[in-house]
Design a protein around this motif. Sequence first.
Motif, PDB file in Angstrom:
ATOM      1  N   ALA A 126      48.640 -36.053 -63.239  1.00 37.94           N
ATOM      2  CA  ALA A 126      48.168 -36.365 -64.282  1.00 37.94           C
ATOM      3  C   ALA A 126      48.541 -35.936 -65.208  1.00 37.94           C
ATOM      4  N   GLY A 127      48.956 -34.646 -64.578  1.00 35.94           N
ATOM      5  CA  GLY A 127      48.582 -33.387 -65.995  1.00 35.94           C
ATOM      6  C   GLY A 127      48.074 -32.043 -65.396  1.00 35.94           C
ATOM      7  N   PRO A 128      48.435 -31.053 -65.861  1.00 33.74           N
ATOM      8  CA  PRO A 128      47.610 -29.779 -65.491  1.00 33.74           C
ATOM      9  C   PRO A 128      46.025 -30.115 -65.881  1.00 33.74           C
ATOM     10  N   THR A 129      44.864 -28.837 -65.536  1.00 34.65           N
ATOM     11  CA  THR A 129      43.759 -29.132 -65.680  1.00 34.65           C
ATOM     12  C   THR A 129      43.221 -26.971 -65.854  1.00 34.65           C
ATOM     13  N   PRO A 130      41.945 -27.193 -65.787  1.00 33.90           N
ATOM     14  CA  PRO A 130      41.670 -25.625 -65.963  1.00 33.90           C
ATOM     15  C   PRO A 130      42.199 -25.361 -64.353  1.00 33.90           C
ATOM     16  N   TYR A 131      42.350 -25.702 -63.545  1.00 32.90           N
ATOM     17  CA  TYR A 131      42.371 -26.082 -62.057  1.00 32.90           C
ATOM     18  C   TYR A 131      43.188 -25.735 -61.500  1.00 32.90           C
ATOM     19  N   SER A 132      44.651 -26.211 -62.204  1.00 30.22           N
ATOM     20  CA  SER A 132      45.997 -25.860 -62.126  1.00 30.22           C
ATOM     21  C   SER A 132      46.543 -24.964 -61.792  1.00 30.22           C
ATOM     22  N   ARG A 133      45.967 -23.526 -61.286  1.00 27.27           N
ATOM     23  CA  ARG A 133      46.209 -21.849 -61.551  1.00 27.27           C
ATOM     24  C   ARG A 133      47.923 -22.189 -61.831  1.00 27.27           C
ATOM     25  N   GLY A 134      48.860 -21.882 -60.624  1.00 28.74           N
ATOM     26  CA  GLY A 134      50.565 -22.115 -61.041  1.00 28.74           C
ATOM     27  C   GLY A 134      51.303 -22.991 -61.314  1.00 28.74           C
ATOM     28  N   ALA A 135      50.206 -23.930 -61.009  1.00 30.28           N
ATOM     29  CA  ALA A 135      51.922 -25.170 -60.855  1.00 30.28           C
ATOM     30  C   ALA A 135      50.962 -26.441 -62.256  1.00 30.28           C
ATOM     31  N   ASP A 136      51.878 -27.436 -61.898  1.00 28.44           N
ATOM     32  CA  ASP A 136      52.286 -28.336 -63.028  1.00 28.44           C
ATOM     33  C   ASP A 136      51.317 -29.763 -63.269  1.00 28.44           C
ATOM     34  N   GLY A 137      50.903 -29.475 -62.287  1.00 25.88           N
ATOM     35  CA  GLY A 137      49.447 -31.062 -62.293  1.00 25.88           C
ATOM     36  C   GLY A 137      50.655 -32.649 -62.451  1.00 25.88           C
ATOM     37  N   ARG A 138      51.925 -31.858 -61.708  1.00 33.70           N
ATOM     38  CA  ARG A 138      52.383 -33.111 -61.404  1.00 33.70           C
ATOM     39  C   ARG A 138      52.741 -33.435 -59.976  1.00 33.70           C
ATOM     40  N   ALA A 139      52.948 -34.834 -60.002  1.00 39.40           N
ATOM     41  CA  ALA A 139      53.348 -35.288 -58.405  1.00 39.40           C
ATOM     42  C   ALA A 139      54.615 -35.784 -58.828  1.00 39.40           C
ATOM     43  N   VAL A 140      55.402 -35.730 -57.382  1.00 43.47           N
ATOM     44  CA  VAL A 140      57.071 -36.761 -57.674  1.00 43.47           C
ATOM     45  C   VAL A 140      56.761 -37.546 -56.708  1.00 43.47           C
ATOM     46  N   LEU A 141      57.688 -38.381 -57.114  1.00 40.10           N
ATOM     47  CA  LEU A 141      57.316 -40.186 -56.526  1.00 40.10           C
ATOM     48  C   LEU A 141      57.658 -39.934 -55.207  1.00 40.10           C
ATOM     49  N   ARG A 142      58.125 -38.961 -54.247  1.00 37.09           N
ATOM     50  CA  ARG A 142      58.447 -39.174 -52.893  1.00 37.09           C
ATOM     51  C   ARG A 142      56.715 -39.109 -52.367  1.00 37.09           C
TER      52      ARG A 142
END
Length: 523
Positions: A126-142
């Motif tokens: 559901a999107g980034p949080t303070p804990y997302s580090r270098g990533a986007d907070g999202r997930a792919v369908l698969r």
Amino acid sequence: MRPLNFDNRFVAELPGDPESANTRRPVHGAAWSRVAPTPVAAPRLLAWSKEVAALLDFDEGDVQDPCFAEVFAGNRLIEGMVPFATNYGGHQFGVWAGQLGDGRAISLGEVVNRRGERWEVQLKGAGPTPYSRGADGRAVLRSSVREFLCSEAMHHLGVPTTRALSLVATGESVVRDMFYDGRPAPEPGAIVCRVAPSFIRLGHFELPASRGDRDLLERLVHFTIDRDFPHLVAAHPDDTVARRAAWFTEVCERTAVTIAHWMRVGFVHGVMNTDNLSVIGLTIDYGPYGWLDDFDPDFTPNTTDAQGRRYRYANQPAVGQWNLARLGGALVPIFPDPAPLHAALERYAAVYSDTHRALTAAKFGWRAWRDSDEQLVREAFDLLHRGEIDFTLFFRALAEVDPAVPSLAPFVDAFYRDAARERIAGDLLAWLTRWGARVAQDDEPTGARRARMHAVNPCYVLRNYLAQQAIDAAEAGDPSEITALLDVMRRPYEAQSGRERYAARRPEWARHKAGCSMLSCSS
Ligand code: AMP
Ligand code: MG
């Protein structure tokens, strides 16, 4: 959509992060941060679980309300929701990784249903949080299809697990380097709503312990026992030390039972880092998990672990104990004497062994485990491995064998290669004769034995290739196979007429296809 009754104890009772900006950072002295989901372009409900909807007192009308997809995509909050991300650390592949936290999971709150049960509702992706580090907070369908389906499949198999309410397509794409080969590409995004009584992980305790934050550690332990293990408060009302010891013992026991069930159904978690182990013993964080097809004790579905194979099928019981020892280590500062921690880790081994033996005896059709069965079981698994026999089909077929006149006929569909079958045919027949003699000693009517075997040996498991077919169709615009597959997995122990193909061994085309045998962590 009807309102939900929220009682958000995690945020009400544990210290929160005073900083409110959604920036990635280390968070000290706090168990959670306030963070809202980031809205998505075009939420569309792809699948949902009626059983989990019922846990939240939702009916079909609530789910079909357009508001439902909006809420469970994170586009809209309803009365009582207090979205937050939690702070935890973890040992990843045996190495301390420091602060990790909910980098793409956002809890919406704790629902108390009509029956008084508490269910935390959490969006993943559901999107980034303070804990997302270098990533986007999202997930792919698969990966979201895989998490949605496996959460529910595991529940129906009788394995403790987090649940999944819904799978919503975001209408946005997410860029992932699926094969880690430097070719990132856009993929459709999705959000799963997970549901569990608690999402607290071993790593929640390890993080404050690693920072010497005894106050937060104690508060987390107190909170976890109070909310998630209330029977222990009742059992030890005045003795904190005994209560904590009973708690850690129960954490060990529950983990042992869950892992024994993984072994029973041929499930390989794939990423048993301490941040991916639930303190209430649920299977959590469905990533590059897999199921045994042709039996191989060294199988791991996770390409990231292909070298060391730390999280291979046969190593899961030992890793469970290693992980619990990390939790035990984190708890040392709040135990006046570490002896109960050591005793609980020993208890893990005993409970695992007892549970595994009882389940193994049931799988083989024996009334109870005898120590003399060890040899026969070891030989069976050796034959399964050498003969490249399908783990699930073998045990279903075994129930069909006449102990008095064994034959290989029931196993015709369980072999992956003719050459391997021919290699072990004689040995398997000889083994079946000894198995038949052992069965005869129990003197149990065939029908009763078969029913007991069928109750622990599933006909259907969520083989990777089946999930992948549902993913391929969903990516091409047709999500119906997700619901079809979920429906099969609702009754995994029952041979369902017309659904034979879902019980079939992995087809040859899937042997090396991405998603069907090996998976990367990219999700
Ligand atoms: P995992 O081992 O996949 O459960 O993830 C390990 C850590 O990475 C957790 O703290 C996750 O929240 C975080 N993480 C994984 N994927 C993402 C993502 N796409 N965005 C933000 N954080 C992520
Ligand atoms: Mg995780």
